[in-house]
Design an enzyme around this catalytic site. Structure first.
Site, PDB file in Angstrom:
ATOM      1  N   GLY A 577       0.370  -9.142   3.578  1.00  7.40           N
ATOM      2  CA  GLY A 577       0.205  -8.769   2.183  1.00  7.40           C
ATOM      3  C   GLY A 577       0.188  -7.275   2.027  1.00  7.40           C
ATOM      4  O   GLY A 577       0.079  -6.527   2.999  1.00  7.40           O
ATOM      5  N   GLU A 578       0.335  -6.836   0.786  1.00  6.22           N
ATOM      6  CA  GLU A 578       0.314  -5.425   0.516  1.00  6.22           C
ATOM      7  C   GLU A 578      -0.415  -5.224  -0.790  1.00  6.22           C
ATOM      8  O   GLU A 578      -0.170  -5.942  -1.756  1.00  6.22           O
ATOM      9  CB  GLU A 578       1.750  -4.901   0.388  1.00  6.22           C
ATOM     10  CG  GLU A 578       2.050  -3.826   1.399  1.00  6.22           C
ATOM     11  CD  GLU A 578       3.523  -3.432   1.415  1.00  6.22           C
ATOM     12  OE1 GLU A 578       4.369  -4.339   1.380  1.00  6.22           O
ATOM     13  OE2 GLU A 578       3.789  -2.241   1.447  1.00  6.22           O
ATOM     14  N   GLY A 579      -1.341  -4.320  -0.812  1.00  2.00           N
ATOM     15  CA  GLY A 579      -2.082  -4.132  -2.059  1.00  2.00           C
ATOM     16  C   GLY A 579      -2.359  -2.683  -2.299  1.00  2.00           C
ATOM     17  O   GLY A 579      -1.776  -1.817  -1.648  1.00  2.00           O
ATOM     18  N   GLY A 580      -3.220  -2.424  -3.230  1.00  3.46           N
ATOM     19  CA  GLY A 580      -3.506  -1.065  -3.634  1.00  3.46           C
ATOM     20  C   GLY A 580      -4.061  -0.200  -2.527  1.00  3.46           C
ATOM     21  O   GLY A 580      -3.918   1.004  -2.540  1.00  3.46           O
ATOM     22  N   PHE A 581      -4.688  -0.802  -1.561  1.00  6.17           N
ATOM     23  CA  PHE A 581      -5.325  -0.003  -0.524  1.00  6.17           C
ATOM     24  C   PHE A 581      -4.470   0.165   0.721  1.00  6.17           C
ATOM     25  O   PHE A 581      -4.823   0.888   1.627  1.00  6.17           O
ATOM     26  CB  PHE A 581      -6.655  -0.631  -0.104  1.00  6.17           C
ATOM     27  CG  PHE A 581      -7.557  -0.927  -1.267  1.00  6.17           C
ATOM     28  CD1 PHE A 581      -7.697  -0.011  -2.297  1.00  6.17           C
ATOM     29  CD2 PHE A 581      -8.244  -2.114  -1.332  1.00  6.17           C
ATOM     30  CE1 PHE A 581      -8.532  -0.270  -3.366  1.00  6.17           C
ATOM     31  CE2 PHE A 581      -9.075  -2.372  -2.400  1.00  6.17           C
ATOM     32  CZ  PHE A 581      -9.221  -1.462  -3.413  1.00  6.17           C
ATOM     33  N   GLY A 582      -3.364  -0.556   0.793  1.00  3.23           N
ATOM     34  CA  GLY A 582      -2.545  -0.481   1.992  1.00  3.23           C
ATOM     35  C   GLY A 582      -2.069  -1.870   2.367  1.00  3.23           C
ATOM     36  O   GLY A 582      -2.065  -2.775   1.536  1.00  3.23           O
ATOM     37  N   VAL A 583      -1.679  -2.026   3.626  1.00  2.00           N
ATOM     38  CA  VAL A 583      -1.141  -3.321   4.023  1.00  2.00           C
ATOM     39  C   VAL A 583      -2.246  -4.200   4.612  1.00  2.00           C
ATOM     40  O   VAL A 583      -3.288  -3.714   5.040  1.00  2.00           O
ATOM     41  CB  VAL A 583      -0.012  -3.181   5.067  1.00  2.00           C
ATOM     42  CG1 VAL A 583       1.166  -2.468   4.469  1.00  2.00           C
ATOM     43  CG2 VAL A 583      -0.531  -2.506   6.314  1.00  2.00           C
ATOM     44  N   LYS A 598      -7.255  -5.302   6.720  1.00  2.00           N
ATOM     45  CA  LYS A 598      -6.747  -4.480   5.630  1.00  2.00           C
ATOM     46  C   LYS A 598      -6.756  -3.048   6.128  1.00  2.00           C
ATOM     47  O   LYS A 598      -7.813  -2.467   6.361  1.00  2.00           O
ATOM     48  CB  LYS A 598      -7.671  -4.660   4.426  1.00  2.00           C
ATOM     49  CG  LYS A 598      -7.196  -4.006   3.198  1.00  2.00           C
ATOM     50  CD  LYS A 598      -7.953  -4.512   1.998  1.00  2.00           C
ATOM     51  CE  LYS A 598      -7.440  -5.874   1.535  1.00  2.00           C
ATOM     52  NZ  LYS A 598      -8.011  -6.306   0.268  1.00  2.00           N
ATOM     53  N   ASP A 695     -12.609  -6.879  -9.844  1.00  2.00           N
ATOM     54  CA  ASP A 695     -11.178  -7.183  -9.867  1.00  2.00           C
ATOM     55  C   ASP A 695     -10.933  -8.682  -9.662  1.00  2.00           C
ATOM     56  O   ASP A 695     -10.195  -9.085  -8.773  1.00  2.00           O
ATOM     57  CB  ASP A 695     -10.449  -6.352  -8.805  1.00  2.00           C
ATOM     58  CG  ASP A 695      -8.941  -6.267  -9.078  1.00  2.00           C
ATOM     59  OD1 ASP A 695      -8.510  -6.666 -10.176  1.00  2.00           O
ATOM     60  OD2 ASP A 695      -8.203  -5.813  -8.178  1.00  2.00           O
TER      61      ASP A 695
END
Ligand SMILES: *[C@@H]1O[C@H](CO)[C@@H](O)[C@H](O)[C@H]1NC(C)=O
Ligand SMILES: *[C@@H]1O[C@H](CO)[C@@H](O)[C@H](O)[C@H]1NC(C)=O
Ligand SMILES: *[C@@H]1O[C@H](CO)[C@@H](O)[C@H](O)[C@H]1NC(C)=O
Ligand SMILES: *[C@@H]1O[C@H](CO)[C@@H](O)[C@H](O)[C@H]1NC(C)=O
Ligand SMILES: *[C@@H]1O[C@H](CO)[C@@H](O)[C@H](O)[C@H]1NC(C)=O
Ligand SMILES: *[C@@H]1O[C@H](CO)[C@@H](O)[C@H](O)[C@H]1NC(C)=O
Ligand SMILES: *[C@@H]1O[C@H](CO)[C@@H](O)[C@H](O)[C@H]1NC(C)=O
Ligand SMILES: *[C@@H]1O[C@H](CO)[C@@H](O)[C@H](O)[C@H]1NC(C)=O
Ligand SMILES: *[C@@H]1O[C@H](CO)[C@@H](O)[C@H](O)[C@H]1NC(C)=O
Ligand SMILES: *[C@@H]1O[C@H](CO)[C@@H](O)[C@H](O)[C@H]1NC(C)=O
Length: 881
Positions: A577-583, A598, A695
């Site tokens: 996955g990939e999100g706002g904080f990195g992969v 994460k 969130d």
């Protein structure tokens, strides 16, 4: 619930939904198929009655499931082919939400069916909360037994417990709860245990729902030698009075074959000669009478005329005659006779008849706020103890392990006076809910892995006189309030904990003399510490040094080096996955435990200091519906969070069917909603300090292999805002569409902001519409739902992927709840605790009464024997139409 509806009434334009709910709430039946195999759909429509049966899994905390012996399955309808058995623990309970103060029919059925192949019939006790309801003995009951009663619950949760009393294992096949009408089956005191309910007919058909609106079960009964059957030429017998006996039960009747004789019904229970009885007779004239024919008769019990006026059945119209006070039969032998009066030209007649015995539930339940608090403590620490079921304090022999209670007399609710969770593997902080055990005298939390500060509230609990928090990882200083007279505090073995008011550095500066004493004390301490002194009243552990105020011992244990992170992820091989904080990468630690790592992007990460502080908090959060943090890495620029791996994707994928995910059904959606709500509630009320997720959205609700929901990504909103190169910018916490509208002017996220986001998640689960869709006239989902609902037809907004396969009552309720959560004003939103309760009620099966197939062939294949032998006494009667 009442209060909640009131709140909804103030809501914007959702009144039409409420109407739907009210129209359907007539049939708030709960029908549980106990032990239904997990792979079968729940709910399903039972073919004979058309009732929706649900798996009991959500209401039972423990137990295992099994099917009856295969060659017997054909003898029983589906709900009775499986059972739940309880091999572990003495007392196992169901917790079922009900409406406090309303009369309910409560029915449990037990069919052994040699499920275990041992051919040994179980024998055990059945309890309602702390009170014995019945003893279930299945010996020679090859077709099972039934226990049924009419009872007015004194709390919103009905606890039905099976208690092992001998070598055999308790079992249960079905559990059915039906709210009854007002003003019926009223007793002077106590509840009514069903003895017999019959209608007089030569058929063998068992009558129940839909013939009976309350789903009472009516067995056909007839004495061919003595009686003659009357059959109505028309089925249209008017049956409406407060009791609403089924039309089909009134359409036949018995008269004595010898018209001069009375009509007799006899029953006896010599073992319980003092049993008190309530009788209900239902009469309707179904014979065409000649112009000068009359039928009138008296009801006579053991020689005593029960009513002042004779009974005169009305033509094709029900008359119910009932006891207004309890009656007894001499020696437990009851004989009811219907005796015609001298002026009657016709013999007496009887259509249907009910006999109940009075059952008392004298033992008070444990104080409700104590129960709420102890359950909260249990869930905070995920104790999952098999014996922590049913009432915590009573009956005394089943008191929860680790508790002691005050138990003055049975009419006073017991209070919890002692809580001992010593050596229970507790982690996290000292549970805030402990302060709600207001009569607590002794608290032992010693020898666990508790972290965080010693809370102030302990000192304010007036009854508390003994606390042992030794051998934990608590830190900070002991609050002043705990140094009060009469409070015995033990806290050795917490290396980071110092006594109150003693700030070593200040003391040294202020006075060399004091410093000298302190040094002596410290030396003494260090000497004695090696020998583990137990007398801590004198020797205090050293204070924590200022430099270790963030990293506790516990944190050190969960800290990984960057090379360890590279190793566990095999050089970040599998990106999931990939999100706002990195992969996010998949990884493995200890050779087997799967984790999700994460990796916070290496670019400038603001709030680095907060990162460690927050990680410290997050490490203490443990809840089965929250993705737990296994560890972390902060080495130079490298920040990483190591989470428990949740294998089955996120809720968004399971709603869209994307990524090869199956689309989940309505019941599963509700279950997921409840679990996510529980996770959020834990953050809000189970953590010290309380946490805001910040969130909540469908992609942050992860599912495990059994579709258990786990909330991800909580608590990092403040410290992990990655700026710069990151392709997703999270300027503010939260996600557009889910973000509390109040945030825009207050810039503050509170618990109620999570409630708002959760409301949006619920709307998504119900409608499967995008939260924001610029192609819609109302681009945001909330106004869209409101406008689509103007006509009150919820089918317009329901997710088409459900194919109409949902209970509309449950859907309307969930929708109301979602709308109240998504209320623009935070003060009008419910709390998550409230949301949990409401959602659980949505899970409760309802039957709308529509589309029910009329089971003409009935459930006659088996007849249940009530465990308590035959019928017993009548008194003053009151006939009503
Ligand atoms: C039963 O009584 C309660 C309060 O006394 C009332 O709110 C409710 O509407 C009544 N229900 C029926 C079916 O009459
Ligand atoms: C008919 O009545 C007699 C006398 O009351 C009773 O002994 C007998 O059991 C009854 N017959 C049946 C089938 O119950
Ligand atoms: C019914 O009443 C009429 C007149 O009142 C009488 O002639 C007749 O014999 C009565 N029939 C019976 C069966 O008693
Ligand atoms: C009914 O008739 C019987 C016998 O004929 C008599 O003993 C009794 O007193 C009568 N009862 C009434 C209420 O008239
Ligand atoms: C529980 O409290 C009672 C007095 O209230 C006391 O007699 C008993 O010993 C206590 N039991 C335990 C296990 O501490
Ligand atoms: C139970 O205790 C309460 C309060 O101590 C008292 O008022 C009540 O009379 C007692 N009841 C019985 C049955 O002893
Ligand atoms: C708590 O229970 C443990 C054993 O489980 C026992 O050793 C300890 O004395 C108990 N604490 C208190 C305060 O009774
Ligand atoms: C304590 O009880 C009060 C009132 O029932 C409740 O509002 C509060 O949330 C409870 N506190 C905790 C920490 O459970
Ligand atoms: C407090 O708990 C510790 C660890 O379980 C134990 O060794 C100690 O004896 C307890 N102290 C008292 C007074 O019960
Ligand atoms: C169980 O049901 C079957 C079928 O209705 C019947 O033949 C049998 O007698 C019943 N057994 C008992 C013990 O009631």
């Amino acid at each position: 619930m009442e209060r909640f509806l009131g709140l909804l009434l103030m809501l914007i334009g959702t009144l039409s939904i409420i109407h739907i709910v009210q129209a359907q709430s007539q049939q708030e039946f709960i029908s549980l198929d106990c032990g239904q195999p997990e792979n079968e759909p729940s709910p399903y429509k039972e073919t004979e009655t058309g009732l929706e049966f649900y798996s009991d899994a959500i209401f039972a905390v423990s137990g295992e499931t099994h099917s009856i012996q295969a060659n017997r399955e054909s003898e029983f309808p589906k709900p009775y082919r499986s059972l739940r058995y309880f091999p572990h623990g003495l007392r196992n309970c169901y917790n079922i939400p009900v409406e406090k103060g309303r009369n309910h029919l409560i029915r449990a059925k037990f069919i052994y069916g040699n499920y275990d192949g041992f051919d040994i019939s179980p024998n055990f006790d059945l309890y309602l909360g702390p009170n014995l309801w019945a003893t279930v003995d299945l010996y020679r009951q090859e077709n099972g037994t039934t226990e049924e009663m009419l009872h007015i619950p004194t709390s919103d949760l009905l606890q039905i417990c099976l208690v092992k009393t001998g070598p055999t294992t308790p079992i249960i096949s079905t559990l059915e709860i039906r709210p009854m009408g007002n003003d019926t089956y009223i007793t002077k005191s106590g509840s009514l245990r069903l003895h017999t309910r019959l209608y007089l007919s030569e058929t063998e058909k068992l009558l129940r729902y839909p013939d009976d609106v309350y789903d009472r079960e009516w067995n056909a009964y007839f004495e061919k030698d003595n009686w003659t059957e009357l059959i109505s030429t028309t089925r249209a017998v008017e049956n409406s009075n407060d009791y609403d006996p089924p039309k089909a039960a009134l359409a036949t009747a018995a008269i004595p074959t010898n018209a001069k004789e009375p009509l007799k019904l006899e029953w006896s229970n010599p073992e319980k000669p003092d049993d008190q009885y309530y009788l209900y007779g239902h009469f309707a004239e179904i014979q065409g009478l000649g112009s000068n024919d009359t039928r009138e008769f008296n009801m006579v019990l053991n020689g005593k005329v029960l009513s002042s006026d004779p009974v005169i059945p009305k033509k094709l119209k029900v008359t119910t005659v009932l006891s207004v006070s309890p009656m007894t039969c001499d020696g437990g032998e009851c004989s009811l006779q219907l005796v015609r009066t001298n002026s009657s030209t016709l013999p007496p007649l009887l259509n249907a008849f009910e006999v109940y015995t009075v059952i008392q539930f004298p033992q008070s339940q444990t104080d409700e706020s104590d129960v709420v608090a102890i359950e909260k403590i249990e869930s905070t620490y995920e104790l999952g103890r098999i014996d922590w079921q049913g009432d915590p304090c009573v009956p005394q022999q089943y008191m929860w392990d680790g508790l002691n209670c005050s138990n003055t007399n049975i009419s006073t609710p017991p209070r919890i006076t002692s809580l001992n969770l010593s050596s229970s593997g507790l982690t996290g902080s000292i549970a805030a809910a402990i302060q709600n055990l207001t009569q607590l005298e002794k608290l032992d939390l010693s020898n666990n892995r508790l972290t965080g500060k010693v809370p102030e509230f302990l000192g304010k609990m007036k009854s508390l006189f003994f606390i042992n928090i030794s051998e934990n990882d608590l830190e900070g200083s002991i609050p002043q309030s705990l140094e009060r007279e009469g409070l015995e505090l033990h806290y050795q073995g917490n290396p980071m904990l110092s006594s109150s008011g003693v700030n070593v550095l200040d003391a040294i500066v202020a006075s060399a003399g004091v410093a000298a004493i302190l040094v002596v004390v410290l030396v003494l301490f260090l000497v004695f510490r090696k020998k583990k002194p137990s007398n801590v009243g004198v020797v205090h552990p050293p204070p924590s040094t200022p430099t270790v105020n963030v990293t506790s011992v516990e944190m050190q244990k969960r800290r990984f080096t960057y090379s360890e992170v590279m190793k566990m992820t095999n050089n970040f091989e599998i990106i999931i996955g990939e999100g706002g904080f990195g992969v996010v990468c998949q990884g493995t630690i200890n050779g087997s435990q799967q984790v999700a790592v994460k990796v916070v992007s290496q670019s400038s990460t603001k709030g680095y200091k907060e990162f460690t502080a927050e990680v410290g908090l997050l490490l203490r959060v443990h809840h089965t519906n929250l993705v737990s943090l296994v560890g972390y890495c902060d080495e130079g620029d490298h920040l990483a969070l190591v989470y428990e791996f949740v294998p089955n994707g996120n809720l968004r994928q399971h709603l869209s069917g994307k990524g090869g995910r199956s689309v989940i059904n309505w019941a599963t959606r509700l279950k997921i909603a409840v679990e996510a709500a529980l996770g959020l509630d834990h953050l809000h009320t189970g953590c010290t300090p309380p946490m805001v997720h910040g969130d909540v959205k469908t992609t942050n609700i992860l599912l495990d292999a059994h579709y258990k929901a786990k909330l991800a990504d909580f608590g990092l909103s403040r410290s992990c805002q990655v700026e710069g190169k990151s392709h997703v910018s999270t300027v503010v916490a939260g996600t557009p569409g889910y973000l509390d509208p109040e945030y825009h002017h207050t810039s503050h996220l509170g618990e109620k902001s999570d409630v708002y986001s959760f409301g949006i998640v619920l709307l998504e689960m119900i409608t499967n519409q995008p939260v924001i869709d610029r192609n819609r006239q109302n681009s945001h989902i909330t106004p869209w739902v409101e406008s689509e609902l103007k006509g009150g037809d919820i089918t317009k907004i329901m997710d088409p992927k459900l194919n109409g396969d949902y209970d509309s009552h449950s859907a309307s309720r969930a929708l109301e709840l979602a709308m109240s959560c998504a209320h623009p004003t935070s003060a009008n939103r419910p709390t998550m605790s409230h949301v949990v309760i409401e959602l659980k009620e949505c899970l409760v099966p309802k039957n709308s009464g529509e589309n029910m197939s009329q089971g003409t062939d009935s459930l006659k294949a088996y007849s249940f024997v009530h465990s308590d032998g035959p019928l017993s006494s009548f008194n003053i009667t009151d006939s009503q139409v």
